[in-house]
Design a protein around this motif. Structure first.
Motif, PDB file in Angstrom:
ATOM      1  N   THR A  15     -12.547  -9.029 -29.693  1.00  0.00           N
ATOM      2  CA  THR A  15     -12.096 -10.205 -28.942  1.00  0.00           C
ATOM      3  C   THR A  15     -12.054  -9.878 -27.450  1.00  0.00           C
ATOM      4  OG1 THR A  15      -9.808  -9.545 -29.372  1.00  0.00           O
ATOM      5  CG2 THR A  15     -10.739 -11.234 -30.800  1.00  0.00           C
ATOM      6  N   ASN A  16     -11.675  -8.644 -27.136  1.00  0.00           N
ATOM      7  CA  ASN A  16     -11.595  -8.222 -25.732  1.00  0.00           C
ATOM      8  C   ASN A  16     -12.715  -7.212 -25.474  1.00  0.00           C
ATOM      9  OD1 ASN A  16     -10.968  -6.883 -23.315  1.00  0.00           O
ATOM     10  ND2 ASN A  16      -8.775  -7.274 -23.562  1.00  0.00           N
ATOM     11  N   TYR A  17     -13.785  -7.663 -24.843  1.00  0.00           N
ATOM     12  CA  TYR A  17     -14.966  -6.813 -24.704  1.00  0.00           C
ATOM     13  C   TYR A  17     -14.714  -5.635 -23.756  1.00  0.00           C
ATOM     14  CZ  TYR A  17     -19.861  -5.453 -24.504  1.00  0.00           C
ATOM     15  OH  TYR A  17     -21.028  -4.758 -24.600  1.00  0.00           O
ATOM     16  N   GLN A  18     -13.978  -5.864 -22.683  1.00  0.00           N
ATOM     17  CA  GLN A  18     -13.701  -4.775 -21.744  1.00  0.00           C
ATOM     18  C   GLN A  18     -12.876  -3.674 -22.420  1.00  0.00           C
ATOM     19  OE1 GLN A  18     -15.275  -4.525 -18.899  1.00  0.00           O
ATOM     20  NE2 GLN A  18     -16.212  -6.511 -19.394  1.00  0.00           N
ATOM     21  N   GLN A  19     -11.948  -4.091 -23.274  1.00  0.00           N
ATOM     22  CA  GLN A  19     -11.157  -3.118 -24.042  1.00  0.00           C
ATOM     23  C   GLN A  19     -12.055  -2.339 -24.999  1.00  0.00           C
ATOM     24  OE1 GLN A  19      -8.489  -4.653 -27.151  1.00  0.00           O
ATOM     25  NE2 GLN A  19      -6.844  -3.430 -26.258  1.00  0.00           N
ATOM     26  N   LEU A  20     -13.001  -3.051 -25.611  1.00  0.00           N
ATOM     27  CA  LEU A  20     -13.949  -2.384 -26.508  1.00  0.00           C
ATOM     28  C   LEU A  20     -14.726  -1.299 -25.772  1.00  0.00           C
ATOM     29  CD1 LEU A  20     -15.760  -2.069 -29.068  1.00  0.00           C
ATOM     30  CD2 LEU A  20     -17.266  -3.748 -27.996  1.00  0.00           C
ATOM     31  N   LEU A  21     -15.176  -1.594 -24.548  1.00  0.00           N
ATOM     32  CA  LEU A  21     -15.944  -0.607 -23.786  1.00  0.00           C
ATOM     33  C   LEU A  21     -15.111   0.647 -23.535  1.00  0.00           C
ATOM     34  CD1 LEU A  21     -17.783  -2.915 -21.209  1.00  0.00           C
ATOM     35  CD2 LEU A  21     -18.704  -1.901 -23.313  1.00  0.00           C
ATOM     36  N   LYS A  22     -13.819   0.473 -23.279  1.00  0.00           N
ATOM     37  CA  LYS A  22     -12.935   1.643 -23.074  1.00  0.00           C
ATOM     38  C   LYS A  22     -12.801   2.443 -24.366  1.00  0.00           C
ATOM     39  CE  LYS A  22     -10.247  -0.498 -19.388  1.00  0.00           C
ATOM     40  NZ  LYS A  22      -9.024  -1.256 -19.065  1.00  0.00           N
ATOM     41  N   PHE A  23     -12.556   1.738 -25.476  1.00  0.00           N
ATOM     42  CA  PHE A  23     -12.462   2.411 -26.783  1.00  0.00           C
ATOM     43  C   PHE A  23     -13.745   3.206 -27.059  1.00  0.00           C
ATOM     44  CE2 PHE A  23      -9.518  -1.000 -28.910  1.00  0.00           C
ATOM     45  CZ  PHE A  23      -8.430  -0.478 -28.232  1.00  0.00           C
ATOM     46  N   SER A  24     -14.879   2.545 -26.832  1.00  0.00           N
ATOM     47  CA  SER A  24     -16.173   3.154 -27.161  1.00  0.00           C
ATOM     48  C   SER A  24     -16.459   4.363 -26.293  1.00  0.00           C
ATOM     49  CB  SER A  24     -17.295   2.118 -26.999  1.00  0.00           C
ATOM     50  OG  SER A  24     -17.077   1.021 -27.834  1.00  0.00           O
ATOM     51  N   ASP A  25     -16.116   4.277 -25.024  1.00  0.00           N
ATOM     52  CA  ASP A  25     -16.330   5.405 -24.114  1.00  0.00           C
ATOM     53  C   ASP A  25     -15.495   6.599 -24.548  1.00  0.00           C
ATOM     54  OD1 ASP A  25     -17.460   6.514 -21.627  1.00  0.00           O
ATOM     55  OD2 ASP A  25     -15.378   6.513 -20.951  1.00  0.00           O
ATOM     56  N   PHE A  26     -14.254   6.342 -24.918  1.00  0.00           N
ATOM     57  CA  PHE A  26     -13.359   7.416 -25.346  1.00  0.00           C
ATOM     58  C   PHE A  26     -13.869   8.083 -26.624  1.00  0.00           C
ATOM     59  CE2 PHE A  26      -9.685   8.799 -27.923  1.00  0.00           C
ATOM     60  CZ  PHE A  26      -9.152   9.745 -27.052  1.00  0.00           C
ATOM     61  N   ALA A  27     -14.362   7.275 -27.565  1.00  0.00           N
ATOM     62  CA  ALA A  27     -14.786   7.794 -28.870  1.00  0.00           C
ATOM     63  C   ALA A  27     -16.270   8.150 -28.922  1.00  0.00           C
ATOM     64  CB  ALA A  27     -14.467   6.776 -29.956  1.00  0.00           C
ATOM     65  N   LYS A  28     -16.977   7.967 -27.796  1.00  0.00           N
ATOM     66  CA  LYS A  28     -18.424   8.265 -27.714  1.00  0.00           C
ATOM     67  C   LYS A  28     -19.221   7.457 -28.740  1.00  0.00           C
ATOM     68  CE  LYS A  28     -17.930  11.473 -24.505  1.00  0.00           C
ATOM     69  NZ  LYS A  28     -16.548  11.140 -24.100  1.00  0.00           N
ATOM     70  N   ILE A  29     -18.912   6.162 -28.793  1.00  0.00           N
ATOM     71  CA  ILE A  29     -19.619   5.255 -29.700  1.00  0.00           C
ATOM     72  C   ILE A  29     -20.596   4.418 -28.884  1.00  0.00           C
ATOM     73  CG2 ILE A  29     -19.324   3.209 -31.174  1.00  0.00           C
ATOM     74  CD1 ILE A  29     -16.589   4.531 -31.936  1.00  0.00           C
ATOM     75  N   ARG A  30     -21.818   4.344 -29.369  1.00  0.00           N
ATOM     76  CA  ARG A  30     -22.850   3.608 -28.634  1.00  0.00           C
ATOM     77  C   ARG A  30     -22.630   2.104 -28.758  1.00  0.00           C
ATOM     78  NH1 ARG A  30     -27.985   1.371 -28.863  1.00  0.00           N
ATOM     79  NH2 ARG A  30     -28.073   1.310 -31.138  1.00  0.00           N
TER      80      ARG A  30
END
Length: 295
Positions: free
Chosen positions: A214-229
């Motif tokens: 729902t929150n795309y900017q939050q997703l980008l932070k999660f993904s960067d932290f977890a190294k998810i493409r």
């Protein structure tokens, strides 16, 4: 060509409508304010009629968060029919403390634990203890059902994909009953990982973790932290929606439902939803999968 595509869509939806034995589970986190507490319990109440296999509650490394986790677990057990599975980590706890906590949980009626190493606080050395050690310790105390973490795109600290797979096998060999994957958007990566697990003799279900966005900017932070493409097509889907939460929610639901459909077509029967304590998106995806109250 359009007719062929329509046939494929119809065949996929027809298969979904006839699916049986789909199992779902939901992850929540302990609330840190009265407003978040209200949101959490509203979500639990909304999702409980879907009869999830279990609901997990995350766990922080500091004692304040731990206490909140225990309170949520206790209330779920007291007020619902749900099986509550607390997260448990090795970080900041000795083996004796973990054994005591395992005994307390068992006495409270907890039979399922999500066993994790936990994030090592910045500046602290690696504790040289791993999730496999926690699984072994828990199994020595009681015959808990144990879920562990799996990383289709490799754990950020792993030296290689192969060493990461070896580590998962250690957890399973120590007694883990299932692995729940980190969230992902590359379905092929998950399917390849599932095949590699099978080839390595890992014989438990690799349950896909689904994060409805729902929150795309939050997703980008999660993904960067977890190294998810985060694939380019997902960037494109959410482009221009930073100030449009209603459309973001519709787009996010569509992305997650399409993922779930493809995974179901590939033989996935179990899904784990990272709810972020909100029910609507997970409820909608479950509905699309045929998981409904009273069914």
């Amino acid at each position: 060509m359009a007719f062929h595509h329509a046939q494929q869509v119809e065949a996929l939806n027809e298969r979904l409508s006839s699916l049986k034995d789909i199992n779902v589970s939901f992850e929540f986190f302990p609330p840190n304010s009265p407003a978040m507490e209200e949101t959490l319990w509203g979500s639990i109440e909304r999702l409980a009629p879907l009869k999830p296999k279990f609901v997990s509650v995350t766990y922080g490394a500091n004692s304040g968060v731990r206490d909140r986790t225990h309170k949520v677990i206790e209330r779920i057990h007291a007020e619902t029919e749900l099986q509550a599975a607390p997260h448990l980590t090795l970080v900041d706890a000795s083996n004796d403390e973990l054994r005591e906590l395992a005994r307390q949980y068992w006495a409270q009626g907890v039979r399922h634990i999500v066993a994790l190493r936990g994030d090592v606080p910045a500046g602290q050395p690696n504790p040289n203890r791993y999730a496999a050690d926690l699984v072994k310790l828990l199994k020595e105390e009681h015959d808990f059902e144990i879920s562990v973490a799996a990383y289709p795109e490799v754990h950020p600290e792993a030296t290689s994909a192969q060493s990461d797979l070896v580590n998962l096998k250690r957890k399973v060999d120590a007694g883990a009953n299932r692995a729940i994957s980190q969230f992902f958007f590359d379905i092929d990566a998950y399917l390849r990982y599932r095949d590699r697990c099978a080839a390595a003799g890992i014989d438990v279900e690799i349950v896909p973790g689904i994060l409805p966005v729902t929150n795309y900017q939050q997703l980008l932070k999660f993904s960067d932290f977890a190294k998810i493409r985060v694939p380019n097509w997902l960037h494109h889907m959410f482009d221009g929606l930073d100030d449009d939460p209603a459309t973001r929610k519709l787009v996010g639901a569509n992305v997650a439902i399409e993922m779930a459909k493809v995974l179901a077509k590939e033989g996935v029967n179990d899904f784990h939803f990272y709810t972020l304590n909100r029910a609507e998106m997970s409820y909608a995806i479950c509905h699309a999968l045929g998981v409904r109250p009273g069914v």
